[in-house]
Design a protein around this motif. Structure first.
Motif, PDB file in Angstrom:
ATOM      1  N   GLY A 287       3.370   3.417   8.799  1.00 23.56           N
ATOM      2  CA  GLY A 287       2.941   4.423   7.847  1.00 23.56           C
ATOM      3  C   GLY A 287       1.600   4.102   7.215  1.00 23.56           C
ATOM      4  N   GLY A 288       1.416   2.854   6.820  1.00 20.81           N
ATOM      5  CA  GLY A 288       0.151   2.448   6.217  1.00 20.81           C
ATOM      6  C   GLY A 288      -1.002   2.514   7.192  1.00 20.81           C
ATOM      7  N   THR A 289      -0.716   2.233   8.467  1.00 20.72           N
ATOM      8  CA  THR A 289      -1.765   2.313   9.486  1.00 20.72           C
ATOM      9  C   THR A 289      -2.262   3.743   9.646  1.00 20.72           C
ATOM     10  OG1 THR A 289      -0.850   0.424  10.701  1.00 20.72           O
ATOM     11  CG2 THR A 289      -2.291   1.919  11.925  1.00 20.72           C
ATOM     12  N   LEU A 290      -1.335   4.688   9.765  1.00 18.81           N
ATOM     13  CA  LEU A 290      -1.726   6.093   9.897  1.00 18.81           C
ATOM     14  C   LEU A 290      -2.498   6.554   8.671  1.00 18.81           C
ATOM     15  CD1 LEU A 290      -1.654   8.773  11.416  1.00 18.81           C
ATOM     16  CD2 LEU A 290       0.561   9.232  10.350  1.00 18.81           C
ATOM     17  N   ARG A 291      -2.051   6.181   7.507  1.00 20.54           N
ATOM     18  CA  ARG A 291      -2.750   6.551   6.264  1.00 20.54           C
ATOM     19  C   ARG A 291      -4.187   6.062   6.280  1.00 20.54           C
ATOM     20  NH1 ARG A 291      -0.763   2.701   2.414  1.00 20.54           N
ATOM     21  NH2 ARG A 291      -2.345   1.462   3.493  1.00 20.54           N
ATOM     22  N   ASP A 292      -4.389   4.794   6.608  1.00 23.84           N
ATOM     23  CA  ASP A 292      -5.739   4.239   6.582  1.00 23.84           C
ATOM     24  C   ASP A 292      -6.645   4.905   7.610  1.00 23.84           C
ATOM     25  OD1 ASP A 292      -4.966   2.575   4.560  1.00 23.84           O
ATOM     26  OD2 ASP A 292      -4.816   0.766   5.785  1.00 23.84           O
ATOM     27  N   LEU A 293      -6.111   5.202   8.780  1.00 21.22           N
ATOM     28  CA  LEU A 293      -6.911   5.889   9.794  1.00 21.22           C
ATOM     29  C   LEU A 293      -7.330   7.278   9.320  1.00 21.22           C
ATOM     30  CD1 LEU A 293      -4.941   4.903  13.034  1.00 21.22           C
ATOM     31  CD2 LEU A 293      -7.200   4.072  12.330  1.00 21.22           C
ATOM     32  N   LEU A 294      -6.423   7.981   8.646  1.00 20.60           N
ATOM     33  CA  LEU A 294      -6.714   9.347   8.213  1.00 20.60           C
ATOM     34  C   LEU A 294      -7.698   9.396   7.048  1.00 20.60           C
ATOM     35  CD1 LEU A 294      -3.157  10.966   8.453  1.00 20.60           C
ATOM     36  CD2 LEU A 294      -5.128  11.415   9.928  1.00 20.60           C
ATOM     37  N   ILE A 295      -7.668   8.408   6.163  1.00 23.08           N
ATOM     38  CA  ILE A 295      -8.566   8.445   5.008  1.00 23.08           C
ATOM     39  C   ILE A 295      -9.857   7.663   5.253  1.00 23.08           C
ATOM     40  CG2 ILE A 295      -6.607   8.720   3.441  1.00 23.08           C
ATOM     41  CD1 ILE A 295      -6.976   5.838   2.544  1.00 23.08           C
ATOM     42  N   GLY A 296     -10.006   7.092   6.436  1.00 18.55           N
ATOM     43  CA  GLY A 296     -11.226   6.365   6.763  1.00 18.55           C
ATOM     44  C   GLY A 296     -11.331   5.004   6.126  1.00 18.55           C
ATOM     45  N   ALA A 297     -10.201   4.387   5.838  1.00 19.77           N
ATOM     46  CA  ALA A 297     -10.188   3.042   5.250  1.00 19.77           C
ATOM     47  C   ALA A 297      -9.963   2.002   6.337  1.00 19.77           C
ATOM     48  CB  ALA A 297      -9.074   2.938   4.209  1.00 19.77           C
ATOM     49  N   PRO A 298     -10.439   0.770   6.132  1.00 24.79           N
ATOM     50  CA  PRO A 298     -10.086  -0.294   7.073  1.00 24.79           C
ATOM     51  C   PRO A 298      -8.569  -0.442   7.137  1.00 24.79           C
ATOM     52  CG  PRO A 298     -11.790  -1.020   5.548  1.00 24.79           C
ATOM     53  CD  PRO A 298     -11.291   0.286   5.029  1.00 24.79           C
ATOM     54  N   VAL A 299      -8.021  -0.528   8.330  1.00 24.34           N
ATOM     55  CA  VAL A 299      -6.564  -0.651   8.475  1.00 24.34           C
ATOM     56  C   VAL A 299      -6.105  -1.931   7.782  1.00 24.34           C
ATOM     57  CG1 VAL A 299      -4.660  -0.840  10.110  1.00 24.34           C
ATOM     58  CG2 VAL A 299      -6.598   0.663  10.614  1.00 24.34           C
ATOM     59  N   PHE A 300      -5.132  -1.787   6.900  1.00 25.93           N
ATOM     60  CA  PHE A 300      -4.841  -2.824   5.908  1.00 25.93           C
ATOM     61  C   PHE A 300      -4.390  -4.146   6.505  1.00 25.93           C
ATOM     62  CE2 PHE A 300      -0.793  -0.912   6.787  1.00 25.93           C
ATOM     63  CZ  PHE A 300       0.177  -1.856   6.534  1.00 25.93           C
ATOM     64  N   TRP A 301      -3.775  -4.142   7.691  1.00 25.45           N
ATOM     65  CA  TRP A 301      -3.243  -5.392   8.221  1.00 25.45           C
ATOM     66  C   TRP A 301      -4.191  -6.066   9.214  1.00 25.45           C
ATOM     67  CZ3 TRP A 301      -2.592  -5.289  13.507  1.00 25.45           C
ATOM     68  CH2 TRP A 301      -2.488  -4.027  14.101  1.00 25.45           C
ATOM     69  N   VAL A 302      -5.240  -5.383   9.608  1.00 26.45           N
ATOM     70  CA  VAL A 302      -6.201  -5.972  10.544  1.00 26.45           C
ATOM     71  C   VAL A 302      -7.050  -6.998   9.788  1.00 26.45           C
ATOM     72  CG1 VAL A 302      -8.180  -5.525  12.051  1.00 26.45           C
ATOM     73  CG2 VAL A 302      -6.254  -3.917  11.990  1.00 26.45           C
ATOM     74  N   GLY A 303      -7.167  -8.172  10.344  1.00 27.22           N
ATOM     75  CA  GLY A 303      -7.897  -9.240   9.672  1.00 27.22           C
ATOM     76  C   GLY A 303      -7.031 -10.101   8.790  1.00 27.22           C
ATOM     77  N   ARG A 304      -5.729  -9.786   8.740  1.00 23.88           N
ATOM     78  CA  ARG A 304      -4.788 -10.597   7.983  1.00 23.88           C
ATOM     79  C   ARG A 304      -3.604 -10.921   8.871  1.00 23.88           C
ATOM     80  NH1 ARG A 304      -3.767  -8.179   2.005  1.00 23.88           N
ATOM     81  NH2 ARG A 304      -2.361  -9.963   2.097  1.00 23.88           N
ATOM     82  N   SER A 305      -2.964 -12.038   8.588  1.00 27.15           N
ATOM     83  CA  SER A 305      -1.803 -12.446   9.386  1.00 27.15           C
ATOM     84  C   SER A 305      -0.479 -12.230   8.668  1.00 27.15           C
ATOM     85  CB  SER A 305      -1.920 -13.934   9.759  1.00 27.15           C
ATOM     86  OG  SER A 305      -3.052 -14.164  10.569  1.00 27.15           O
TER      87      SER A 305
END
Length: 210
Positions: free
Chosen positions: A54-72
């Protein structure tokens, strides 16, 4: 779209709710894999899709960096949740416990999704939609992958509870209430409606239901 506004600092309690929400949804995804007797790889995939979908789709739609990319840590929590279900045979746990934890995650994630959308300049009504997507999209994909009836095609109060939580948060912020009090009230509203449905069996009426 307007340039994103600075994100408010993530308070410790909100950060805990964020991680707890990912963990709860990841466990529910792994449980879906357990019910259809899948492999540990499928457990992990279902857990990740449900936990961060859900958070991934949200970030893609609002143009935000996908929240989990770059974090483990986010993916790590999903993998730990999948492993816990596999090792502890959690598919034998009582369903009610998971439903209640899921209700808490639903309320928190609806507010988190709406808050992030607003911080990126998304108007009020689409921001509510982003809250709903954040809280429910992972579960929808999980059910589709598992071949289970989608919550969208049932009368169960789930998406509507997410909408109430996100809508309450957005409405209160527009009225000038502080972000943190609005978040608490919004999350409580979403959780409360979902909890009422779990406790009483309350559901939405169908078209021309007698």
């Amino acid at each position: 779209m307007a340039p994103p506004l600075p994100l408010p600092p993530l308070e410790p309690l909100l950060a805990v709710l964020d991680m707890a929400g990912v963990a709860v949804f990841a466990v529910s995804g792994a449980l879906a894999a357990a019910r259809i007797k899948q492999t540990i790889v499928t457990f992990a995939f279902f857990a990740a899709v449900t936990g961060i979908g859900g958070g991934t789709l949200r970030d893609l739609l609002i143009g935000a960096p996908v929240f989990w990319v770059g974090r483990s840590d986010y993916l790590g929590i999903c993998l730990v949740g999948a492993a816990a279900v596999w090792l502890l045979r959690a598919d034998r746990w009582r369903l009610n416990a998971l439903l209640w934890f899921d209700a808490v995650g639903l309320g928190a994630y609806a507010v988190l999704g709406a808050a992030k959308a607003l911080s990126y300049g998304v108007p009020a009504l689409p921001a509510v939609g982003m809250g709903v997507l954040t809280a429910s999209f992972g579960g929808i994909v999980r059910d589709l992958l598992a071949g289970e009836p989608s919550i969208l095609l049932s009368k169960e109060i789930y998406v509507s509870a997410a909408a109430l939580g996100a809508g309450t948060y957005v409405g209160l912020t527009l009225l000038g209430l502080g972000l943190w009090p609005a978040a608490i009230i919004g999350a409580t509203a979403g959780f409360g409606l979902r909890a009422l449905a779990i406790a009483t069996g309350l559901s939405l009426p169908g078209y021309r239901d007698d």
